[in-house]
Scaffold this motif. Sequence first.
Motif, mmCIF file in Angstrom:
data_model
loop_
_atom_site.group_PDB
_atom_site.id
_atom_site.type_symbol
_atom_site.label_atom_id
_atom_site.label_comp_id
_atom_site.label_asym_id
_atom_site.label_seq_id
_atom_site.Cartn_x
_atom_site.Cartn_y
_atom_site.Cartn_z
ATOM 1 N N MET A 1 0.840 -1.198 0.000
ATOM 2 C CA MET A 1 0.000 0.000 0.000
ATOM 3 C C MET A 1 0.871 1.242 0.000
ATOM 4 N N SER A 2 0.555 2.189 -0.888
ATOM 5 C CA SER A 2 1.392 3.372 -1.063
ATOM 6 C C SER A 2 0.547 4.638 -1.087
ATOM 7 N N VAL A 3 1.222 5.773 -0.894
ATOM 8 C CA VAL A 3 0.592 7.081 -0.985
ATOM 9 C C VAL A 3 1.202 7.825 -2.165
ATOM 10 N N PHE A 4 0.335 8.371 -3.016
ATOM 11 C CA PHE A 4 0.760 9.119 -4.196
ATOM 12 C C PHE A 4 0.201 10.532 -4.123
ATOM 13 N N ALA A 5 0.720 11.405 -4.956
ATOM 14 C CA ALA A 5 0.209 12.775 -5.019
ATOM 15 C C ALA A 5 0.319 13.295 -6.440
ATOM 16 N N ILE A 6 -0.670 14.089 -6.820
ATOM 17 C CA ILE A 6 -0.633 14.779 -8.112
ATOM 18 C C ILE A 6 -1.670 15.899 -8.055
ATOM 19 N N ALA A 7 -1.283 17.110 -8.419
ATOM 20 C CA ALA A 7 -2.181 18.258 -8.376
ATOM 21 C C ALA A 7 -2.574 18.677 -9.788
ATOM 22 N N ASP A 8 -3.578 19.539 -9.862
ATOM 23 C CA ASP A 8 -3.926 20.211 -11.118
ATOM 24 C C ASP A 8 -4.367 19.256 -12.223
ATOM 25 N N LEU A 9 -5.358 18.436 -11.937
ATOM 26 C CA LEU A 9 -5.889 17.551 -12.979
ATOM 27 C C LEU A 9 -6.602 18.356 -14.054
ATOM 28 N N HIS A 10 -7.237 19.447 -13.682
ATOM 29 C CA HIS A 10 -7.934 20.324 -14.631
ATOM 30 C C HIS A 10 -8.863 19.539 -15.563
ATOM 31 N N LEU A 11 -9.649 18.662 -14.985
ATOM 32 C CA LEU A 11 -10.563 17.847 -15.793
ATOM 33 C C LEU A 11 -11.630 18.728 -16.444
ATOM 34 N N LYS B 1 -4.042 10.517 -21.097
ATOM 35 C CA LYS B 1 -2.690 10.229 -20.617
ATOM 36 C C LYS B 1 -2.698 10.002 -19.103
ATOM 37 N N LEU B 2 -3.391 10.868 -18.368
ATOM 38 C CA LEU B 2 -3.477 10.728 -16.921
ATOM 39 C C LEU B 2 -4.139 9.412 -16.537
ATOM 40 N N LYS B 3 -5.228 9.078 -17.194
ATOM 41 C CA LYS B 3 -5.945 7.836 -16.892
ATOM 42 C C LYS B 3 -5.046 6.621 -17.089
ATOM 43 N N ASN B 4 -4.364 6.562 -18.209
ATOM 44 C CA ASN B 4 -3.500 5.412 -18.498
ATOM 45 C C ASN B 4 -2.350 5.308 -17.496
ATOM 46 N N ASN B 5 -1.725 6.436 -17.177
ATOM 47 C CA ASN B 5 -0.618 6.422 -16.218
ATOM 48 C C ASN B 5 -1.095 6.037 -14.828
ATOM 49 N N TRP B 6 -2.257 6.533 -14.453
ATOM 50 C CA TRP B 6 -2.831 6.205 -13.142
ATOM 51 C C TRP B 6 -3.087 4.705 -13.030
ATOM 52 N N LEU B 7 -3.668 4.131 -14.073
ATOM 53 C CA LEU B 7 -3.973 2.701 -14.058
ATOM 54 C C LEU B 7 -2.708 1.848 -13.969
ATOM 55 N N GLU B 8 -1.619 2.338 -14.521
ATOM 56 C CA GLU B 8 -0.361 1.598 -14.494
ATOM 57 C C GLU B 8 0.389 1.779 -13.171
ATOM 58 N N LEU C 1 7.203 20.275 -6.024
ATOM 59 C CA LEU C 1 6.155 20.626 -6.977
ATOM 60 C C LEU C 1 5.555 19.355 -7.562
ATOM 61 N N ILE C 2 4.215 19.261 -7.562
ATOM 62 C CA ILE C 2 3.549 18.056 -8.072
ATOM 63 C C ILE C 2 2.424 18.388 -9.038
ATOM 64 N N SER C 3 2.501 19.536 -9.735
ATOM 65 C CA SER C 3 1.478 19.825 -10.740
ATOM 66 C C SER C 3 1.540 18.749 -11.819
ATOM 67 N N ALA C 4 0.385 18.397 -12.359
ATOM 68 C CA ALA C 4 0.268 17.230 -13.232
ATOM 69 C C ALA C 4 1.203 17.295 -14.436
ATOM 70 N N PHE D 1 4.088 19.388 -0.274
ATOM 71 C CA PHE D 1 3.877 19.184 -1.709
ATOM 72 C C PHE D 1 2.873 20.217 -2.210
ATOM 73 N N TYR D 2 3.121 20.782 -3.389
ATOM 74 C CA TYR D 2 2.230 21.822 -3.899
ATOM 75 C C TYR D 2 2.141 21.762 -5.417
ATOM 76 N N GLY D 3 1.117 22.429 -5.962
ATOM 77 C CA GLY D 3 0.892 22.463 -7.405
ATOM 78 C C GLY D 3 0.863 23.892 -7.918
ATOM 79 N N HIS D 4 -0.131 24.180 -8.766
ATOM 80 C CA HIS D 4 -0.459 25.530 -9.246
ATOM 81 C C HIS D 4 0.420 26.031 -10.384
ATOM 82 N N LEU D 5 1.672 25.646 -10.420
ATOM 83 C CA LEU D 5 2.583 26.187 -11.428
ATOM 84 C C LEU D 5 2.585 25.333 -12.683
ATOM 85 N N HIS D 6 2.504 26.017 -13.835
ATOM 86 C CA HIS D 6 2.480 25.333 -15.132
ATOM 87 C C HIS D 6 3.377 26.072 -16.119
ATOM 88 N N GLY D 7 3.740 25.369 -17.197
ATOM 89 C CA GLY D 7 4.474 26.012 -18.280
ATOM 90 C C GLY D 7 5.702 26.763 -17.792
#
Length: 249
Positions: free
Chosen positions: A1-11, A32-39, A219-222, A195-201
């Motif tokens: 069992m593990s803990v993961f993190a990812i911010a800014d899905l922007h669905l 891309k997110l769905k496939n990576n998450w499943l793996e 930083l963990i923005s998607a 852990f934080y997100g918000h930053l892109h590009g």
Amino acid sequence: MSVFAIADLHLALGIDKPMDVFGGRWSNYMEKLKNNWLETVRESDTVIIPGDISWATYIENAYEDFKYIDVLPGKKIISKGNHDYWWTTSSKLNKYLMENKFETIFFMHNNAFVAENFAVCGTRGWKCPGEDDFKKDDEKIYLREIERLELSIKASMGLEYSERLVFMHYPPVTAKSQTSGFMEVMKKHGITRCFYGHLHGEGIKGAVEGDYEGVVLKLISADYLNFVPMMVNSQQAVDRTLMSGYIDS
């Protein structure tokens, strides 16, 4: 069992909201997110998602985005981002989950959770004094968010854990702000990782990462993680993207 993190899905399954303005990595990002998450994530794992979950304006319009999250493996702990306009009161949010039978999603708002051996705390955060766009009107929100972080950390007291982790949407500090009330709260309570997100590009280039005033920032923005949830169970896992860096494509 593990803990993961990812911010800014922007669905944006219920709204037309192109994200390629933030760079080529956002091309076909939801698939891309769905496939990576499943793996990457198993049913027994937990994923922390600190903000900017859905582009929906109202909770009623976010159904497809929440369904997308709910059917993915693992338990998901969600907190608020600056673009989560659908966010409402805790009672209404929890009622929405119950009515739609979204059983793998939980909201973090002035509270805390235990995931594996970690206490999970956090808040949205806000701009910090010293930044170019910090105005007088921002101070009230900034101070309120500091209080919310304090409440969340205090909510973890009495829980059983080996380490308390903080997850924010906004960076707790920037190169221009240098320090903040968020950093002071974390240091006061002995938080060692945030852990934080918000930053892109282009904004990613200014991210503050690594050991900062005794707190390791990540930083963990998607798009920075190339849409792969990052394991936070160990310091080695936290450091893995620091070595590879960010290259837009």
